[in-house]
Design a protein around this motif. Structure first.
Motif, PDB file in Angstrom:
ATOM      1  N   LYS A 102      44.038  -6.701 -40.963  1.00 35.92           N
ATOM      2  CA  LYS A 102      45.118  -7.221 -41.805  1.00 35.92           C
ATOM      3  C   LYS A 102      46.483  -6.958 -41.163  1.00 35.92           C
ATOM      4  N   GLY A 103      46.621  -5.779 -40.564  1.00 30.73           N
ATOM      5  CA  GLY A 103      47.868  -5.478 -39.875  1.00 30.73           C
ATOM      6  C   GLY A 103      48.108  -6.407 -38.698  1.00 30.73           C
ATOM      7  N   PHE A 104      47.042  -6.733 -37.985  1.00 29.86           N
ATOM      8  CA  PHE A 104      47.148  -7.630 -36.830  1.00 29.86           C
ATOM      9  C   PHE A 104      47.534  -9.037 -37.280  1.00 29.86           C
ATOM     10  N   ILE A 105      46.981  -9.490 -38.407  1.00 32.66           N
ATOM     11  CA  ILE A 105      47.339 -10.809 -38.949  1.00 32.66           C
ATOM     12  C   ILE A 105      48.839 -10.855 -39.260  1.00 32.66           C
ATOM     13  N   GLY A 106      49.331  -9.813 -39.934  1.00 25.82           N
ATOM     14  CA  GLY A 106      50.753  -9.750 -40.244  1.00 25.82           C
ATOM     15  C   GLY A 106      51.612  -9.723 -38.993  1.00 25.82           C
ATOM     16  N   PHE A 107      51.160  -8.993 -37.994  1.00 26.09           N
ATOM     17  CA  PHE A 107      51.859  -8.899 -36.713  1.00 26.09           C
ATOM     18  C   PHE A 107      51.976 -10.278 -36.058  1.00 26.09           C
ATOM     19  N   LEU A 108      50.886 -11.041 -36.044  1.00 21.46           N
ATOM     20  CA  LEU A 108      50.889 -12.368 -35.436  1.00 21.46           C
ATOM     21  C   LEU A 108      51.780 -13.341 -36.207  1.00 21.46           C
ATOM     22  N   MET A 147      53.117  -1.177 -29.952  1.00 21.12           N
ATOM     23  CA  MET A 147      52.472  -2.266 -30.679  1.00 21.12           C
ATOM     24  C   MET A 147      51.276  -2.806 -29.900  1.00 21.12           C
ATOM     25  N   GLY A 148      51.424  -2.901 -28.588  1.00 18.92           N
ATOM     26  CA  GLY A 148      50.319  -3.367 -27.759  1.00 18.92           C
ATOM     27  C   GLY A 148      49.140  -2.420 -27.777  1.00 18.92           C
ATOM     28  N   GLY A 149      49.420  -1.114 -27.703  1.00 19.34           N
ATOM     29  CA  GLY A 149      48.352  -0.123 -27.769  1.00 19.34           C
ATOM     30  C   GLY A 149      47.657  -0.117 -29.110  1.00 19.34           C
ATOM     31  N   LEU A 150      48.432  -0.313 -30.173  1.00 19.46           N
ATOM     32  CA  LEU A 150      47.878  -0.329 -31.520  1.00 19.46           C
ATOM     33  C   LEU A 150      46.961  -1.525 -31.737  1.00 19.46           C
ATOM     34  N   PHE A 151      47.389  -2.706 -31.249  1.00 18.19           N
ATOM     35  CA  PHE A 151      46.639  -3.934 -31.506  1.00 18.19           C
ATOM     36  C   PHE A 151      45.877  -4.453 -30.292  1.00 18.19           C
ATOM     37  N   GLY A 152      45.941  -3.759 -29.150  1.00 14.81           N
ATOM     38  CA  GLY A 152      45.146  -4.128 -27.993  1.00 14.81           C
ATOM     39  C   GLY A 152      45.573  -5.397 -27.301  1.00 14.81           C
ATOM     40  N   ALA A 242      46.289 -16.126 -35.811  1.00 12.78           N
ATOM     41  CA  ALA A 242      46.379 -15.490 -37.132  1.00 12.78           C
ATOM     42  C   ALA A 242      45.390 -16.123 -38.106  1.00 12.78           C
ATOM     43  N   VAL A 243      45.271 -17.441 -38.070  1.00 14.52           N
ATOM     44  CA  VAL A 243      44.326 -18.133 -38.957  1.00 14.52           C
ATOM     45  C   VAL A 243      42.895 -17.727 -38.651  1.00 14.52           C
ATOM     46  N   MET A 244      42.567 -17.618 -37.361  1.00 16.66           N
ATOM     47  CA  MET A 244      41.218 -17.199 -36.976  1.00 16.66           C
ATOM     48  C   MET A 244      40.892 -15.817 -37.510  1.00 16.66           C
ATOM     49  N   LEU A 245      41.854 -14.904 -37.422  1.00 20.06           N
ATOM     50  CA  LEU A 245      41.630 -13.564 -37.944  1.00 20.06           C
ATOM     51  C   LEU A 245      41.527 -13.559 -39.463  1.00 20.06           C
TER      52      LEU A 245
END
Length: 249
Positions: A102-108, A147-152, A242-245
């Protein structure tokens, strides 16, 4: 055998996109691995990094060949990004997978909205000179690295719009310089994920082989596209990811 060929072809598509947008391919690999192959968020991020690390290194070399990257700027971004990416990756491996997704979706979505807004802002003429000094680059590298380390994803998706909007770089110059940040930060992030068993090595290596064969095509396309078209395509790319996630969430 056909399964590994499929992974390789998948990696080739991701490599082309990674070269095009200067991001190594991880942004779309992560949601695709979750949606198509059922990997949880941390495992998807770690597996994608096996492909992203060599892709980033090759793309960095290709961008440098076409438009020389200042090693001092690269060092300021890379060192700060390396340390903060390690801290971000240590945080990521202990978080709940659903919360991470969910955090990654918000990030994107945040990045997509920021890039969409920039399409309609009055832009200064891009230059080869940056408008701020190395301390500012180091700060940008630290934030992007975490941010990159957190979300890869290597932090390139944060650095590229910042370099164009704040530092006055053109899109292709920004994408090349962002890869200088992504190279060390993705490496340390992969090590962290691997030590915590969040990597599917056979799948990742097959994808890496395909990506290495195709990433140069994406770099060529990036230099052939008009500036505005490349920014618009990058924005659309973020929304698709984001939609895919969200479909997996």
């Amino acid at each position: 055998m056909l399964e590994w060929v499929g992974y390789g072809l998948f990696g080739a598509v991701l490599g082309t996109l990674g070269g095009l947008f200067g991001i190594g391919g991880g942004l779309i690999a992560i949601p695709a691995l979750g949606l198509l192959f059922g990997l949880d968020q941390q495992l998807a991020q770690g597996t994608a990094l096996v492909m992203v690390v060599p892709n980033v290194l090759l793309a960095l070399w290709r961008y440098h060949q076409r438009n020389r990257i200042d090693p001092r700027d690269a060092l300021a971004l890379g060192l700060a990004g390396l340390v903060c990416a390690w801290l971000g990756s240590l945080s990521a491996v202990g978080l709940d997978a659903g919360l991470m997704r969910k955090g990654f979706i918000g990030f994107l979505l945040f990045l997509a909205l920021m890039n969409l807004a920039r399409l309609f802002w009055r832009q200064a003429t891009p230059t080869q000179r940056r408008e701020h000094g190395w301390p500012a680059l180091g700060l940008l590298g630290g934030v992007a690295g975490f941010m990159g380390g957190l979300f890869g994803v290597g932090g390139a998706v944060v650095v590229t719009p910042a370099l164009t909007a704040v530092f006055g770089a053109s899109q292709v110059v920004a994408q090349g310089l962002s890869l200088a940040l992504a190279a060390p930060s993705t490496g340390i992030t992969l090590v962290t994920y691997a030590l915590h068993d969040h990597v599917n090595w056979p799948m990742g290596l097959a994808m890496a082989a395909g990506g290495l064969l195709s990433i140069s095509w994406g770099v060529r396309i990036a230099y052939a596209l008009p500036e505005r078209a490349l920014r618009g395509a990058f924005c659309g790319f973020l929304v698709v990811c984001a939609v895919m996630l969200a479909l997996k969430a």
